[in-house]
Design a protein around this motif. Structure first.
Motif, PDB file in Angstrom:
ATOM      1  N   LEU A   1       0.833  -1.199   0.000  1.00  0.00           N
ATOM      2  CA  LEU A   1       0.000   0.000   0.000  1.00  0.00           C
ATOM      3  C   LEU A   1       0.869   1.250   0.000  1.00  0.00           C
ATOM      4  N   ARG A   2       1.933   1.244   0.789  1.00  0.00           N
ATOM      5  CA  ARG A   2       2.837   2.401   0.832  1.00  0.00           C
ATOM      6  C   ARG A   2       3.452   2.644  -0.543  1.00  0.00           C
ATOM      7  N   GLU A   3       3.887   1.581  -1.204  1.00  0.00           N
ATOM      8  CA  GLU A   3       4.499   1.741  -2.522  1.00  0.00           C
ATOM      9  C   GLU A   3       3.504   2.348  -3.508  1.00  0.00           C
ATOM     10  N   PHE A   4       2.263   1.841  -3.489  1.00  0.00           N
ATOM     11  CA  PHE A   4       1.248   2.396  -4.377  1.00  0.00           C
ATOM     12  C   PHE A   4       0.991   3.868  -4.075  1.00  0.00           C
ATOM     13  N   MET A   5       0.825   4.215  -2.797  1.00  0.00           N
ATOM     14  CA  MET A   5       0.477   5.585  -2.433  1.00  0.00           C
ATOM     15  C   MET A   5       1.607   6.555  -2.740  1.00  0.00           C
ATOM     16  N   GLU A   6       2.838   6.139  -2.564  1.00  0.00           N
ATOM     17  CA  GLU A   6       3.962   7.023  -2.894  1.00  0.00           C
ATOM     18  C   GLU A   6       3.959   7.349  -4.379  1.00  0.00           C
ATOM     19  N   HIS A   7       3.575   6.376  -5.185  1.00  0.00           N
ATOM     20  CA  HIS A   7       3.466   6.636  -6.626  1.00  0.00           C
ATOM     21  C   HIS A   7       2.230   7.482  -6.931  1.00  0.00           C
ATOM     22  N   ALA A   8       1.112   7.127  -6.322  1.00  0.00           N
ATOM     23  CA  ALA A   8      -0.158   7.773  -6.645  1.00  0.00           C
ATOM     24  C   ALA A   8      -0.199   9.236  -6.231  1.00  0.00           C
ATOM     25  N   ARG A   9       0.600   9.632  -5.245  1.00  0.00           N
ATOM     26  CA  ARG A   9       0.557  11.009  -4.764  1.00  0.00           C
ATOM     27  C   ARG A   9       1.354  11.966  -5.653  1.00  0.00           C
ATOM     28  N   ARG A  10       2.073  11.456  -6.637  1.00  0.00           N
ATOM     29  CA  ARG A  10       2.862  12.314  -7.528  1.00  0.00           C
ATOM     30  C   ARG A  10       1.957  12.900  -8.605  1.00  0.00           C
ATOM     31  N   LEU A  11       2.079  14.197  -8.832  1.00  0.00           N
ATOM     32  CA  LEU A  11       1.322  14.834  -9.906  1.00  0.00           C
ATOM     33  C   LEU A  11       1.810  14.316 -11.251  1.00  0.00           C
ATOM     34  N   PRO A  12       0.937  14.284 -12.267  1.00  0.00           N
ATOM     35  CA  PRO A  12       1.396  13.876 -13.594  1.00  0.00           C
ATOM     36  C   PRO A  12       2.466  14.830 -14.107  1.00  0.00           C
ATOM     37  N   ALA A  13       3.322  14.317 -14.974  1.00  0.00           N
ATOM     38  CA  ALA A  13       4.449  15.111 -15.468  1.00  0.00           C
ATOM     39  C   ALA A  13       3.985  16.364 -16.191  1.00  0.00           C
ATOM     40  N   TRP A  14       2.779  16.339 -16.755  1.00  0.00           N
ATOM     41  CA  TRP A  14       2.298  17.476 -17.538  1.00  0.00           C
ATOM     42  C   TRP A  14       1.576  18.521 -16.688  1.00  0.00           C
ATOM     43  N   ALA A  15       1.482  18.304 -15.379  1.00  0.00           N
ATOM     44  CA  ALA A  15       0.805  19.274 -14.510  1.00  0.00           C
ATOM     45  C   ALA A  15       1.566  20.599 -14.500  1.00  0.00           C
TER      46      ALA A  15
END
Length: 415
Positions: free
Chosen positions: A105-119
């Motif tokens: 879950l931590r691995e997923f959330m660390e990825h999911a909390r990153r804004l998309p590169a185009w933001a």
């Protein structure tokens, strides 16, 4: 490289396709079981998306292949209560994730909390400022437009009603309102804001519901043949009932919206879609693209359901708390004016034959005055009464969202 890279390159899971019996077979089952729930075949081109390209797979058969297996594992391991307790500590975008979370879950959330590169941070800030500047309109449209329209979206209504949140619909609506509050906050995507937290938690709740609802006989009986809820098409339907609907109404009301502000507001919602797990190839790049997609996925599927009417009644009960119900007829009339009689009838809004035409005449004058297009004389008293009722509703609706904790469900609605 971990298993969560390449946000826009996700493919449809073979396992998911097998579970649904294949795209053509399942689409036929949906059409046969519930004609009102069926929609036209997907023809929207990924060239109109923020990605500019894509496989063109119908989002009806795409879910969230990053979040779904992780959250299913959390549920199956019986870790929901502990995870919820830990996640209540995570309230700001810049906070580290709490210690003690399961490693997957931590691995997923660390990825999911990153804004998309185009933001674009500048556009996000401008979009948030626009939401504040036009707050009375946007807030009213979120709550009394989009919020009530959602109860005419059969799949959304049934997913809400038969999930755990359906047992306490006021709490469920308040949690939905939190998204509206956070996305319009000036600090939404700033380190001190909360929108990243809200979207990641909401994405995880969607994954939990996808795991749990197929186990509900009540949901299965009413799902119109859908075997896995909250596809990416369903998320897009909700997205359009918010972002696209609000911008459309602002233009219809002749609210002054400059091109830069409109683009910035769209960008806030584009980023939010990505943060909710929508693939880049489905996120409209322009308002023209959004309107075209909305006409395909949202407009044709609006319909009455018993569950939706019950949800609409709960939302209007929240309005009644403002003044013991005195302005509820006024709010109902405004909602009919905003949504139209077709949707109003679908969700059981009172007809208000006297108030509705009065509001239809008064509201455009009030908007014109607020936008500096006409002077003060000639604004009828009912317009100020309505504005005050809307202002109080917006404050109540959004303020109630602030302390709400978005928790993972561990069961469906009790029978």
């Amino acid at each position: 490289m971990n298993g969560f890279d390449n946000r826009s390159g996700r493919e449809v899971s073979r396992r998911r396709m097998l579970l649904t019996g294949g795209a053509l077979g399942a689409f036929g089952a949906i059409a046969a079981a519930s004609p009102a729930a069926a929609r036209s075949l997907w023809t929207w081109s990924p060239s109109a998306s923020v990605a500019g390209t894509g496989a063109g797979i119908d989002p009806e058969w795409v879910w969230d292949e990053e979040a779904d297996p992780v959250i299913a594992a959390v549920l199956d391991r019986g870790e929901v209560a502990r995870v919820n307790e830990l996640l209540r500590q995570w309230t700001r975008n810049d906070q580290p994730l709490p210690d003690g979370l399961p490693s997957d879950l931590r691995e997923f959330m660390e990825h999911a909390r990153r804004l998309p590169a185009w933001a674009d941070r500048t556009m996000l800030d401008r979009g948030a400022q626009f939401s504040k500047t036009k707050g009375i309109y946007v807030g009213a449209l979120y709550g009394l437009g989009s919020g009530l329209m959602s109860t005419a979206i059969p799949r959304e209504s049934r997913a809400v009603y038969y999930s755990k949140g359906g047992a306490d619909m006021k709490d469920r609506i308040a949690k939905t309102a939190k998204l509206g509050y956070d996305i319009g906050d000036l600090d939404a995507y700033q380190p001190q804001g909360s929108m990243i937290v809200t979207t990641v938690k909401t994405r995880m709740v969607h994954a939990a519901v996808r795991h749990l609802l197929p186990q509900s006989p009540d949901w299965t009986r009413t799902s119109g043949g859908q075997t896995i809820p909250i596809s990416q098409a369903d998320v897009l339907v909700t997205w359009h009932s918010l972002a696209t609907f609000v911008m459309r109404k602002l233009k219809e009301w002749n609210v002054r919206v400059g091109t830069a502000d409109a683009d910035a507001y769209l960008h806030v919602w584009q980023v939010s879609a990505a943060m909710l797990g929508v693939n880049d190839e489905y996120i409209p790049a322009t308002w023209d693209a959004a309107n075209a997609q909305s006409k395909q996925v949202l407009d044709p599927i609006l319909a009455h359901t018993r569950e939706g009417e019950a949800l609409a009644e709960v939302l209007l009960d929240i309005v009644a708390e403002i003044d013991a119900g005195l302005t509820r007829p006024l709010i109902s009339a405004f909602s009919r004016y905003t949504l139209g009689d077709r949707v109003g009838d679908m969700i059981g809004l009172s007809r208000e034959p006297i108030l509705k035409p009065v509001i239809a005449a008064a509201w455009p004058l009030l908007v014109a005055f607020r936008e500096g297009l006409i002077g003060l004389p000639g604004i009828p008293a009912i317009a100020w009464t309505l504005e005050e009722a809307l202002r109080r509703f917006v404050l109540l609706f959004l303020a109630e969202a602030r302390p709400i904790a978005i928790d993972l469900p561990d069961t469906n609605r009790p029978s």
